[in-house]
Enzyme design. Sequence first.
Site, PDB file in Angstrom:
ATOM      1  N   TRP A 173      19.346  41.518 -16.560  1.00 36.16           N
ATOM      2  CA  TRP A 173      20.505  42.388 -16.794  1.00 36.16           C
ATOM      3  C   TRP A 173      20.122  43.860 -16.825  1.00 36.16           C
ATOM      4  O   TRP A 173      20.987  44.718 -16.936  1.00 36.16           O
ATOM      5  CB  TRP A 173      21.192  41.997 -18.107  1.00 36.16           C
ATOM      6  CG  TRP A 173      22.005  40.729 -18.006  1.00 36.16           C
ATOM      7  CD1 TRP A 173      22.281  40.007 -16.872  1.00 36.16           C
ATOM      8  CD2 TRP A 173      22.676  40.053 -19.076  1.00 36.16           C
ATOM      9  NE1 TRP A 173      23.067  38.932 -17.166  1.00 36.16           N
ATOM     10  CE2 TRP A 173      23.323  38.928 -18.521  1.00 36.16           C
ATOM     11  CE3 TRP A 173      22.776  40.280 -20.444  1.00 36.16           C
ATOM     12  CZ2 TRP A 173      24.079  38.044 -19.297  1.00 36.16           C
ATOM     13  CZ3 TRP A 173      23.523  39.387 -21.217  1.00 36.16           C
ATOM     14  CH2 TRP A 173      24.167  38.284 -20.642  1.00 36.16           C
ATOM     15  N   GLU A 186      10.839  48.542 -11.609  1.00 34.30           N
ATOM     16  CA  GLU A 186      11.421  49.723 -12.271  1.00 34.30           C
ATOM     17  C   GLU A 186      10.515  50.202 -13.387  1.00 34.30           C
ATOM     18  O   GLU A 186      10.396  51.405 -13.640  1.00 34.30           O
ATOM     19  CB  GLU A 186      12.842  49.388 -12.766  1.00 34.30           C
ATOM     20  CG  GLU A 186      13.810  49.302 -11.589  1.00 34.30           C
ATOM     21  CD  GLU A 186      14.976  48.362 -11.788  1.00 34.30           C
ATOM     22  OE1 GLU A 186      15.266  47.977 -12.931  1.00 34.30           O
ATOM     23  OE2 GLU A 186      15.600  47.996 -10.774  1.00 34.30           O
ATOM     24  N   GLU A 237       9.117  40.516  -5.482  1.00 34.02           N
ATOM     25  CA  GLU A 237      10.285  41.374  -5.339  1.00 34.02           C
ATOM     26  C   GLU A 237       9.933  42.580  -4.470  1.00 34.02           C
ATOM     27  O   GLU A 237       9.394  43.571  -4.978  1.00 34.02           O
ATOM     28  CB  GLU A 237      10.740  41.867  -6.709  1.00 34.02           C
ATOM     29  CG  GLU A 237      11.136  40.760  -7.654  1.00 34.02           C
ATOM     30  CD  GLU A 237      12.197  41.230  -8.627  1.00 34.02           C
ATOM     31  OE1 GLU A 237      13.291  40.691  -8.575  1.00 34.02           O
ATOM     32  OE2 GLU A 237      11.923  42.156  -9.404  1.00 34.02           O
ATOM     33  N   GLY A 240      19.296  40.470 -10.122  1.00 30.52           N
ATOM     34  CA  GLY A 240      19.743  41.643 -10.875  1.00 30.52           C
ATOM     35  C   GLY A 240      21.260  41.757 -10.838  1.00 30.52           C
ATOM     36  O   GLY A 240      21.965  41.120 -11.620  1.00 30.52           O
ATOM     37  N   GLY A 241      21.771  42.522  -9.899  1.00 28.99           N
ATOM     38  CA  GLY A 241      23.203  42.846  -9.836  1.00 28.99           C
ATOM     39  C   GLY A 241      24.113  41.625  -9.913  1.00 28.99           C
ATOM     40  O   GLY A 241      25.098  41.627 -10.672  1.00 28.99           O
TER      41      GLY A 241
HETATM   42  C1  PEP Z   1      15.909  42.740 -10.048  1.00 30.36           C
HETATM   43  O1  PEP Z   1      16.483  43.241 -10.988  1.00 30.36           O
HETATM   44  O2  PEP Z   1      14.751  42.376 -10.167  1.00 30.36           O
HETATM   45  C2  PEP Z   1      16.626  42.552  -8.784  1.00 30.36           C
HETATM   46  C3  PEP Z   1      16.098  41.791  -7.867  1.00 30.36           C
HETATM   47  O3  PEP Z   1      17.841  43.194  -8.651  1.00 30.36           O
HETATM   48  P1  PEP Z   1      18.941  42.932  -7.492  1.00 30.36           P
HETATM   49  O4  PEP Z   1      19.208  41.454  -7.460  1.00 30.36           O
HETATM   50  O5  PEP Z   1      20.138  43.733  -7.934  1.00 30.36           O
HETATM   51  O6  PEP Z   1      18.358  43.410  -6.201  1.00 30.36           O
END
Ligand code: PEP
Length: 252
Positions: A11, A97, A167, A233-234
Site C-alpha cells: 500500500w 523506492e 521488480e 502496488g497501485g
Molecule cells: C510496488 O509497489 O512494488 C509496485 C510494483 O507498484 P505497482 O504495482 O503500482 O507498479
Amino acid sequence: MSRRPYIAANWKMNKTAAEADEFLDAFLPTQSAGGPEGVICPTYLALARVAERCAGTPVGSAAQNMHFEDSGAFTGEVSAPMLLDLGVDAVILGHSERRQLFGETDEALARKVRRAIEAGLQPILCVGETEAERRSNDTDAVLSHQVLTDLAEVHDADLAKVVIAYEPIWAIGTGLTATPEQAQESIQFIRNLLRGRDTAVADRVRILYGGSVKPANAAELLALPDVDGALVGGAALDPDDFGAIVAAAPAE
Ligand code: PEP
C-alpha cells in the site's frame, strides 16, 4: 517443484487505519484457506489494525521496512521485535523506492534480511534494475550484485524462508509491465543465482514479479514457470482489483 503462490499488496504511503478497515471488510470475506498466500503491507500506523484483523484468517500482514537493530537511538525506525509484538508475519525489504529515495544500501539490507529471519519474520526482498541499466544490458549484473549481497548473511538452509520480488524499476507505478519473456528471463536468472548457493533450496524459494500488475495482466504473468506470485502496488489499493489478482494465481 510446486511452490505456493504468494501475492503481496504494497500500500506504500496510502490508507489510514479506517480506510484499511474498509478494504478488509470487502476483501477478507472473499479469501479462503488453501488459496495463494496473501499478505497486506500497510503503513506502520495501520499495521496493528491490519495484523489484528488478519489474525486467524488466510491473509497475512507485513511491514514495508524495518531496522536491523532491535532498539536504540534510531529516530523514525521500527525493529523486528516491535513488528512481532503486533503479530506481523513478514517485512518488505529493499523496495526500490527505499533504495532510490531513502538511500537504502545492499550492505544494510544484508543485515536486515538476516535479522528478519533470525526473528522469525518472512523477508520479502525486492531487487530490480533501472531503465538505463536494462538499456545498457546491465540487468544481470545489477540483479547478481543485489541478490548475492543482500542474501550474503543468510545460511543456505534458511534461503527458502526468503521471498524475493523481482521488480524492474521502470515498471513500478508506470503502467509499463515487463513482457512475460522479460519477467520469466530475469526471474529464472535469479533462481539460477540461488542454485549457485544451494541447488535444492533454489527450487523452493518463491520469486515474485512486481511492476504494474493489474487484473488484466495477472493471469499471464502468474502462469510463467518461474514466477511464484506478485508484489502489487497501485492495483492493491482496491479490494476488488486485488481480489481478482489473487484469484488469477494458479493452484499450487
Ligand atoms: C510496488 O509497489 O512494488 C509496485 C510494483 O507498484 P505497482 O504495482 O503500482 O507498479
